[in-house]
Design an enzyme around this catalytic site. Structure first.
Site, PDB file in Angstrom:
ATOM      1  N   GLU A 108     114.884 -26.401 -18.425  1.00  0.00           N
ATOM      2  CA  GLU A 108     113.446 -26.537 -18.150  1.00  0.00           C
ATOM      3  C   GLU A 108     112.789 -25.196 -17.823  1.00  0.00           C
ATOM      4  O   GLU A 108     111.624 -24.966 -18.156  1.00  0.00           O
ATOM      5  CB  GLU A 108     113.229 -27.509 -16.995  1.00  0.00           C
ATOM      6  CG  GLU A 108     113.548 -28.952 -17.346  1.00  0.00           C
ATOM      7  CD  GLU A 108     113.223 -29.872 -16.199  1.00  0.00           C
ATOM      8  OE1 GLU A 108     112.078 -30.362 -16.149  1.00  0.00           O
ATOM      9  OE2 GLU A 108     114.109 -30.069 -15.333  1.00  0.00           O
ATOM     10  N   GLU A 128     118.574 -35.144 -16.935  1.00  0.00           N
ATOM     11  CA  GLU A 128     118.338 -35.769 -15.627  1.00  0.00           C
ATOM     12  C   GLU A 128     118.282 -37.292 -15.678  1.00  0.00           C
ATOM     13  O   GLU A 128     118.617 -37.971 -14.716  1.00  0.00           O
ATOM     14  CB  GLU A 128     117.036 -35.223 -15.016  1.00  0.00           C
ATOM     15  CG  GLU A 128     117.137 -33.820 -14.452  1.00  0.00           C
ATOM     16  CD  GLU A 128     116.820 -32.748 -15.476  1.00  0.00           C
ATOM     17  OE1 GLU A 128     116.485 -31.623 -15.079  1.00  0.00           O
ATOM     18  OE2 GLU A 128     116.909 -33.035 -16.691  1.00  0.00           O
TER      19      GLU A 128
END
Length: 244
Positions: A108, A128
C-alpha cells in the site's frame, strides 16, 4: 529503520530483516520520524527501501493480534496514520525501491509513492482481507489511483509478480536486482534537472486527500479487535510458527 545521506539522497531503509520488515509500532514511529527528517534535510530526493528479501511484509500481525482494548488499538493506528500522513505531506519526491516482496501495508505504501522501482523477482499482494481486516490506503485511494484493476487484488488477496504490478500501475520500472541502485541514481539524476520550486509546487498540487485514508485507518482500528479478525490472526500466527 536506518537513515543515510548519500548522492544528494535521503535513504530510509526498513531494517527488520528477520521479520521481513514487518511494520510494528516502533517501525511506523521511526518511519514517520525519518520521513520528517528527510524532508527537512539538505537532500533533493527520498528513497525508501528494505534490507534482505523484503521491502515490507506489511503490518506486524503479532503486534496487531496482541492489541487487547480500544485504547491500545487507537494508539497503534494513530501512530500508523502519523507515518502515512508524513508521506502525504512530503515536499520532496519519494522513490520506493522494492527489493523483494511487498505485501499488505508494504504494498500500500507504493500507492503513496511518487515513483516505484522494483527488482524483477519482487512479489506483491494486498492480503488484509484474509485476516478479517481492510487495507486502509488501498481501500481509500486504490480505485482512484488504479481504477477497477485494484479490485481483484483487494478481493482475492492474490500474489502478483513485478511484470503484472507494472501493467496494473503499481510499479514504474523493473530492473535486475544488481541494477536497482544504478536505476535509482538514474531517476534521481532526471529529477535533479527540475527546479526545486517546481517540484514543491507539483507535490502540493498532486497531494492525496488524507481524510479518506484517515477514516479507513480508524475503521481498521475497530476491526482489529473483532472476534473474526482475532481468530484469523491467531490461525495466521500458528501457521507461521509451524513454518519456523
Amino acid at each position: 529503520m536506518l537513515y543515510e545521506k548519500e548522492n544528494n539522497i535521503s535513504w530510509i531503509i526498513f531494517n527488520r530483516e528477520d521479520k521481513l520488515n514487518a511494520l510494528d509500532f516502533d517501525t511506523w514511529s521511526q518511519l514517520r520520524d525519518s520521513l520528517i527528517k528527510a524532508d527537512n534535510d539538505d537532500t533533493n530526493v527520498i528513497v525508501l527501501t528494505g534490507k534482505g528479501r523484503a521491502f515490507s511484509a506489511g503490518d506486524d500481525i503479532y503486534s496487531m493480534y496482541n492489541l487487547s482494548n480500544p485504547q491500545e488499538s487507537e494508539l497503534f493506528f494513530e501512530n500508523l496514520f502519523a507515518a502515512i500522513d508524513a508521506i502525504l505531506n512530503l515536499s520532496k519526491p519519494l522513490i520506493s525501491a522494492v527489493n523483494g516482496l511487498a505485501y499488505g501495508g508494504g504494498c500500500e505504501i507504493l500507492l503513496l509513492s511518487d515513483i516505484v522501482i522494483a527488482v524483477n523477482d519482487a512479489k506483491f499482494s494486498i492480503s488484509e482481507g484474509k485476516l478479517g481486516l481492510i487495507p486502509p490506503m488501498a481501500s481509500a485511494i486504490g480505485y482512484k489511483a488504479l481504477g477497477r484493476r485494484i479490485m481483484r487484488l483487494l478481493l482475492t488477496a492474490e500474489e502478483i509478480d513485478a511484470k503484472e504490478a507494472k501493467e496494473i500501475g503499481i510499479v514504474d520500472y523493473i530492473v535486475p536486482k544488481e541494477e536497482l541502485n544504478s536505476k535509482i541514481l538514474e531517476i534521481v539524476k532526471l529529477i535533479n534537472n527540475l527546479d526545486k520550486n517546481s517540484i514543491k509546487s507539483i507535490k502540493n498540487w498532486t497531494r492525496i486527500d488524507r481524510k479518506m485514508i484517515e477514516k479507513a485507518v480508524r475503521e481498521l482500528s475497530f476491526m482489529c479487535l473483532t472476534s473474526p479478525a482475532k481468530e484469523r490472526m491467531r490461525k495466521f500466527i500458528e501457521k507461521r510458527n509451524k513454518l519456523t
